[in-house]
Design a protein around this motif. Structure first.
Motif, PDB file in Angstrom:
ATOM      1  N   UNK A  27     -30.517  -5.212 -56.872  1.00 50.94           N
ATOM      2  CA  UNK A  27     -29.709  -6.429 -57.000  1.00 50.94           C
ATOM      3  C   UNK A  27     -28.528  -6.390 -56.038  1.00 50.94           C
ATOM      4  N   UNK A  28     -27.865  -5.257 -55.931  1.00 50.63           N
ATOM      5  CA  UNK A  28     -26.739  -5.134 -55.008  1.00 50.63           C
ATOM      6  C   UNK A  28     -27.211  -5.235 -53.561  1.00 50.63           C
ATOM      7  N   UNK A  29     -28.381  -4.656 -53.274  1.00 53.18           N
ATOM      8  CA  UNK A  29     -28.921  -4.743 -51.917  1.00 53.18           C
ATOM      9  C   UNK A  29     -29.284  -6.176 -51.549  1.00 53.18           C
ATOM     10  N   UNK A  30     -29.650  -6.978 -52.539  1.00 54.51           N
ATOM     11  CA  UNK A  30     -30.017  -8.365 -52.251  1.00 54.51           C
ATOM     12  C   UNK A  30     -28.860  -9.116 -51.596  1.00 54.51           C
ATOM     13  N   UNK A  31     -27.635  -8.861 -52.043  1.00 51.61           N
ATOM     14  CA  UNK A  31     -26.482  -9.509 -51.424  1.00 51.61           C
ATOM     15  C   UNK A  31     -26.313  -9.048 -49.981  1.00 51.61           C
ATOM     16  N   UNK A  32     -26.547  -7.756 -49.724  1.00 54.79           N
ATOM     17  CA  UNK A  32     -26.420  -7.253 -48.357  1.00 54.79           C
ATOM     18  C   UNK A  32     -27.496  -7.846 -47.454  1.00 54.79           C
ATOM     19  N   UNK A  33     -28.710  -8.025 -47.982  1.00 51.63           N
ATOM     20  CA  UNK A  33     -29.792  -8.618 -47.184  1.00 51.63           C
ATOM     21  C   UNK A  33     -29.465 -10.065 -46.815  1.00 51.63           C
TER      22      UNK A  33
END
Length: 543
Positions: A399-405
């Motif tokens: 979920x946190x990586x989704x914002x970075x993507x």
């Protein structure tokens, strides 16, 4: 996994990973799932030109299909964690395979781009997410000592499927059109259901074997008694009921365990991974256009991605083998930091590449470093939180990586449009990756390793966050000791039943511990069996 025992209303005892056997079939299924999850959103891009003609839209409109797939893959992590903890991995994967397949099949009948977003984007992306995360959880369940190698082999599915799905999609497009291609791709995604079906849970496996052996021996001893056989059997049943009644009820597993945020290692990993994703995917996305702007022909520019994929296929399993070495595995976090540093320096050093030879060299080193990162990212997370909490940890991390993507690649594209200069983008992306590597290495050394040296070793507490599987198994063995010692009945027939059952249990335990040299013969007490199992358990190296 994560489901309560329907008979006793409590969680099953953790079972030691077999590191082989049926685990290789699970690894094969995880290989296929990883390949579909990462390669499918990129392989769909071969249909974009035909979609642009039929729906009269631009390239940016069709590119949202892949973006929505990736957003669903990363952003639905907590939802997948909750479903896995509630229903188990196999049912969730079966549902995910059906959703992924139905999304592409329905997409072949769409009449506008919005319907494509909802079918191929949302539905298929959600289905792949429900397959990807449980497959990694099952891989960590079946492998412990060989887990780094298993993660490397499973991660190799991404470049293998990318190099095969893209040409296949082009052939399907030429022979059947984009609608026929989508329909056939939907049929291929049904293989996710097959992969989900082989994800056999390990829960209660050892416990059921022991109970069967115990019941068999009790029946053999009681039946020859003649008239007293019914009395003996009823006494045995009463003993079992008394044992179940005296067992302390355990708390059910949380649907989403937020206690992992109290783990400093998990916090460090999450921050580092967020910074990493900001720049990791930028170079391969912009590489083809960068090569075309430097005068490289279209066919040769497209071949650069094939070079990265080919190198990546071999880099991931090789890195997994290195990470599994005895003197490397305790320091796997530093190996992960080195792989990120290698990748970031490759971006920075190749920013000034102005000819095709320089770009080929960049692709070789980028493929090696990118494969190392892909092979180690989930292995490090498993080492930090343990397999018991991995289902919640990976959902929150994704979920946190989704914002970075959603921040990294689009921001890089806007900078290219504004500056008309790819060199600055490569410098920026490489600097972000280098920063994540330095942060992970320094934070691990300063916050974790030094803290372990200064503080006395904490007492083992299986209920605390981040404990290993073997520690929890030892605690369950001790709890079994207490139950068995409390359940001796005063009658003569009950004592005979317990002694006979414990002798058979000791015999089964000696046969199952043949590789570890066995354990000393006991005096017929259940305590001897349980203490032997606990002593023979080898603790997994902590992060």
């Amino acid at each position: 996994m994560g489901r309560a025992d329907p008979e006793e209303g409590q969680l099953p005892a953790p079972v030691k990973p077999p590191d082989g056997g049926w685990g290789w079939i699970v690894l094969l299924g995880c290989f296929v799932i990883t390949g579909f999850s990462y390669a499918f959103p990129k392989a769909v891009s071969v249909y974009f030109k035909e979609l642009m003609k039929d729906f009269h839209v631009g390239y940016s409109d069709t590119a949202w299909i892949s973006s929505i797939m990736l957003a669903m893959l990363y952003g639905t992590g907590p939802v997948c964690s909750i479903m896995v903890n509630q229903f188990g991995c196999r049912p969730v994967m079966l549902i995910g395979g059906l959703l992924a397949s139905s999304g592409m099949i329905l997409a072949s009948f769409t009449t506008n781009i919005i319907e494509l977003y909802l079918t191929a984007g949302v539905l298929t992306g959600l289905g792949m997410a429900l397959n990807f995360q449980p497959s990694l959880i099952m891989l960590g369940t079946y492998f412990d000592k060989r887990r780094p190698l298993a993660n490397g082999l499973a991660a190799a599915g991404s470049p293998v499927f990318l190099s095969s799905l893209s040409p296949l999609g082009q052939v399907l497009l030429e022979k059947f059109g984009w609608r026929g291609g989508f329909l056939i791709m939907g049929g291929l995604l049904l293989n996710c259901c097959t992969c989900g079906a082989v994800m056999r849970p390990l829960d209660m496996g050892m416990k059921r074997k022991m109970e069967k052996a115990q019941d068999k021996y009790e029946a053999k001893e009681m039946l020859p008694i003649g008239g007293k056989s019914e009395e003996g059997i009823s006494t045995t049943d009463g003993t079992k009921k008394a044992k179940k009644a005296k067992k302390k009820p355990k708390k059910g597993k949380k649907l989403l365990d937020f206690s992992i945020f109290s783990n400093r290692g998990f916090i460090i990993y999450t921050i580092s991974k967020f910074i990493l994703v900001l720049g990791l995917f930028v170079p391969p996305i912009l590489l083809v256009n960068y090569a075309k702007d430097t005068g490289v022909p279209d066919t040769e520019a497209a071949f650069l991605l094939s070079i990265i994929g080919f190198i990546d296929i071999f880099a991931r399993p090789a890195c997994g083998m290195v990470a599994g070495l005895k003197w490397v595995r305790p320091h796997v976090a530093y190996l992960f930091s080195f792989s990120m540093l290698f990748n970031g320096l490759t971006d920075i050093c190749s920013a000034r590449a102005s000819n095709y030879t320089g770009l080929v060299i960049f692709c070789v080193f980028f493929g090696i470093s990118y494969g190392m990162v892909g092979a180690l990212q989930f292995e490090v997370l498993m080492a930090i939180v343990g397999s018991q909490k991995f289902s919640s940890a990976i959902g929150l991390v994704l979920l946190i990586e989704a914002f970075a993507v959603l921040i990294g690649p689009p921001s890089a594209g806007r900078l290219v449009d504004a500056l008309k200069n790819y060199e600055v983008i490569f410098y920026l992306a490489g600097s972000e990756v280098v920063l994540s590597a330095l942060f992970l290495a320094m934070a691990t050394y300063c916050c974790l390793n030094r803290g372990k040296k200064k503080e006395p070793p904490p007492e083992k507490n299986p209920s605390a966050g981040g404990g290993s599987d073997t520690e929890e198994a030892e605690s369950d063995a001790q709890e079994a000791d207490e139950h068995s010692s409390d359940n001796h009945q005063p009658t003569h027939s009950t004592d005979n039943a317990v002694v006979a059952a414990s002798e058979e249990a000791n015999h089964v335990a000696e046969e199952q511990s043949g590789e570890g040299g066995g354990c000393p013969e006991g005096d017929g007490e259940v305590l001897a069996r349980d203490s032997c199992n606990a002593d023979q358990t080898v603790e997994r190296d902590s992060f």
